[in-house]
Design a protein around this motif. Structure first.
Motif, short mmCIF file in Angstrom:
data_model
loop_
_atom_site.label_atom_id
_atom_site.label_comp_id
_atom_site.label_asym_id
_atom_site.label_seq_id
_atom_site.Cartn_x
_atom_site.Cartn_y
_atom_site.Cartn_z
N PRO A 195 0.75 -1.42 -0.16
CA PRO A 195 0.38 0.12 -0.04
C PRO A 195 0.54 1.20 0.11
N ALA A 196 2.16 1.15 0.48
CA ALA A 196 2.84 2.72 0.52
C ALA A 196 3.51 2.70 -1.13
N GLN A 197 3.69 1.68 -1.31
CA GLN A 197 4.67 1.60 -2.90
C GLN A 197 3.06 2.21 -3.99
N SER A 198 2.21 1.48 -3.43
CA SER A 198 1.10 2.33 -4.23
C SER A 198 0.58 3.44 -4.61
N TYR A 199 0.91 4.33 -3.40
CA TYR A 199 0.82 5.40 -2.77
C TYR A 199 1.88 6.43 -3.34
N PHE A 200 2.58 5.95 -3.32
CA PHE A 200 3.81 6.75 -4.11
C PHE A 200 4.42 6.10 -5.75
N LEU A 201 3.37 5.28 -6.19
CA LEU A 201 2.87 5.07 -7.83
C LEU A 201 2.00 6.40 -8.48
N ARG A 202 1.01 6.70 -7.49
CA ARG A 202 0.42 7.50 -7.68
C ARG A 202 0.87 8.57 -7.53
N GLU A 203 1.56 8.94 -6.75
CA GLU A 203 1.90 9.76 -6.50
C GLU A 203 3.38 10.66 -7.30
N ASN A 204 3.87 9.18 -7.96
CA ASN A 204 5.15 9.23 -9.50
C ASN A 204 4.33 9.59 -10.64
N LEU A 205 3.12 9.07 -11.09
CA LEU A 205 2.32 9.35 -11.87
C LEU A 205 1.55 10.84 -12.42
N ARG A 206 1.05 11.06 -11.16
CA ARG A 206 0.59 12.29 -10.68
C ARG A 206 1.41 13.12 -11.27
N LEU A 207 3.06 13.46 -10.27
CA LEU A 207 4.68 13.82 -11.45
C LEU A 207 4.54 14.35 -12.43
N ARG A 208 4.46 12.99 -13.15
CA ARG A 208 4.79 12.53 -14.93
C ARG A 208 4.42 13.41 -15.38
N LEU A 209 2.69 14.47 -15.10
CA LEU A 209 1.95 14.26 -16.30
C LEU A 209 1.75 16.13 -15.55
N LEU A 210 1.74 16.33 -14.39
CA LEU A 210 2.71 17.81 -14.18
C LEU A 210 3.76 17.98 -14.99
N SER A 211 4.53 17.06 -14.98
CA SER A 211 6.33 17.41 -15.68
C SER A 211 5.48 17.73 -17.45
N ALA A 212 4.41 16.97 -17.90
CA ALA A 212 4.39 17.38 -19.18
C ALA A 212 3.68 18.28 -19.43
N ARG A 213 2.53 18.46 -18.44
CA ARG A 213 2.35 19.88 -18.58
C ARG A 213 2.89 21.00 -19.00
N LEU A 214 3.61 20.85 -17.78
CA LEU A 214 4.58 22.69 -17.99
C LEU A 214 5.74 22.08 -19.21
N ALA A 215 6.15 21.36 -19.82
CA ALA A 215 6.33 20.72 -21.00
C ALA A 215 5.77 21.35 -21.74
N LEU A 216 5.07 21.02 -22.06
CA LEU A 216 3.89 21.41 -22.89
C LEU A 216 4.28 23.24 -22.96
N LEU A 217 3.64 23.64 -21.54
CA LEU A 217 3.33 25.49 -21.59
C LEU A 217 4.95 25.61 -21.67
N SER A 218 6.46 25.05 -21.47
CA SER A 218 7.21 25.66 -22.37
C SER A 218 8.04 24.87 -23.33
N HIS A 219 7.07 24.43 -23.89
CA HIS A 219 7.74 23.80 -25.28
C HIS A 219 8.57 23.40 -25.35
N ASP A 220 8.74 21.81 -24.44
CA ASP A 220 9.79 21.20 -24.53
C ASP A 220 9.76 19.81 -25.11
N ASP A 221 9.69 20.11 -26.27
CA ASP A 221 8.87 18.62 -27.22
C ASP A 221 9.00 17.28 -26.68
N LYS A 222 10.84 17.20 -25.87
CA LYS A 222 11.23 16.03 -25.66
C LYS A 222 11.20 15.71 -24.50
N SER A 223 11.28 17.04 -23.29
CA SER A 223 10.34 15.87 -22.36
C SER A 223 9.02 16.16 -22.54
N PHE A 224 8.20 16.15 -23.66
CA PHE A 224 6.82 16.42 -23.04
C PHE A 224 6.28 14.95 -23.78
#
Length: 362
Positions: free
Chosen positions: A263-292
């Motif tokens: 269960p602890a790992q599942s919590y961090f899995l969801r948080e890491n997935l959320r961070l990846r999507l947030l990073s993709a959103r920031l890369a989209l706004l900064s026009h970083d195609d590779k990171s996106f």
């Protein structure tokens, strides 16, 4: 009648000798001669009287004309004096008007200078507006990547300069035309729509079922066929048999077994997935195609590995991430710095023009 010879002789003895008288023409009488002389005298007298009368009349006419000329001369002198006075008055008035005109011109020049300092001209206002429009367009490109808004702003600036029709702004309009061509060449990307889909994915992460939590559907309940309930011993046997069958489960699957996480790992899995999507959103706004693309690919791989793909939310989110990762993203955004520099150069030229115009006067 001729005198007698004797008488002539007797007279000559006592008197001195006189020259002989000229011979008289034959047939002419003395009284006729006298009459002619008198007639000549009368004619001469009449002619003299007529000449004198004409001379007097001429003298009187000349005197009258001289008097009229003197009167006209006096009147002309009087008129000349009046005209001279009027001319002097007019010259004085003209001098006064010229002084007032010069004063009004100096006041007008001062007012124009003050107005130019306080209220910029139409060209200056247009250049200021174009500069602000280009600054906003640059911000839209740098911060939000909004190509359509930047293109509309550049077109608005070019239309404003076109209405002014100033030949000195031709290089600036050429630069704006190049910027518009560069913006039109960029593929359209719905940044707001992609960001909204990523936000939707972020909102459902906590509700996604994990692959390790997969449950088989329970056996269908048997509906009683008869109206009377079954006996108690039959119900006991059925429940016992159902419990025995649940102890052993045989499953044929074409996919690898789901990883087992705590269960602890599942919590961090969801948080890491959320961070990846947030990073993709920031890369989209900064026009970083590779990171996106990298963030979306990693998030989709985690989703397919650790979550139950047979559920509709997980499958829909995985399809969305795969579609977004395949979306063509724009490359480097055009730079509007050259057009901004040309606008500022035109402003500097207009600001220095009044200084050059007033320099000789100083």
């Amino acid at each position: 009648m001729t005198p007698a010879p004797s008488e002539t002789a007797g007279d000559t003895r006592g008197a001195p000798a006189t020259p002989p008288a000229p011979p008289q023409p034959n047939g002419v009488r003395p009284w006729l001669f006298t009459l002619v002389v008198l007639a000549l005298l009368v004619a001469g007298l009449i002619a003299w009287q007529d000449a004198r009368r004409r001379s007097d009349a001429l003298r009187l006419d000349v005197a009258q004309r001289l008097a009229a000329a003197d009167t006209a001369l006096a009147q002309s002198k009087s008129k000349d004096a009046d005209l001279g006075n009027e001319l002097r008055d007019s010259q004085a008035k003209i001098a006064l008007l010229e002084a007032r005109i010069s004063e009004s011109q100096s006041q007008q020049a001062a007012l124009e200078t003050l107005y130019r300092d306080l209220a910029p001209s139409r060209d200056e206002l247009a250049l200021n507006e174009v500069e602000q429009i280009l600054v906003l367009a640059s911000q839209q490109l740098a911060l939000a990547g909004n190509v359509q808004a930047a293109l509309a702003a550049v077109q608005l600036a070019d239309a404003k300069l076109g209405r002014m029709e100033r030949p000195q702004w031709t290089p600036l309009r050429r630069s704006l035309a190049r910027d518009m061509d560069a913006l039109k060449a960029i593929p359209y990307v719905d940044v707001a729509g992609i960001a909204a889909k990523l936000d939707q994915g972020l909102a459902v992460i906590d509700a996604l079922p994990l692959a390790k939590d997969e449950r088989l559907p329970g056996p269908p309940r048997e509906t009683p066929t008869s109206a009377s309930p079954p006996p108690a011993w039959l119900v006991f046997l059925r429940e016992t048999w159902s419990d025995l069958k649940s102890l052993v489960r045989i499953e044929v699957s074409d996919r690898p077994a789901a990883p087992l996480i705590t269960p602890a790992q599942s919590y961090f899995l969801r948080e890491n997935l959320r961070l990846r999507l947030l990073s993709a959103r920031l890369a989209l706004l900064s026009h970083d195609d590779k990171s996106f693309r990298s963030d979306l690919t990693t998030a989709n791989a985690w989703l397919r590995q650790y979550f139950d793909l047979r559920t509709k939310p997980v499958d829909a989110l995985s399809a969305t991430l795969a579609h977004l990762a395949a979306t063509p993203m724009p490359g480097a955004m055009p730079d509007l710095t050259r057009s901004l520099d040309l606008v500022r150069t035109q402003k500097v030229v207009r600001e220095r023009a009044p200084e050059r115009a007033t320099a000789p006067a100083k």
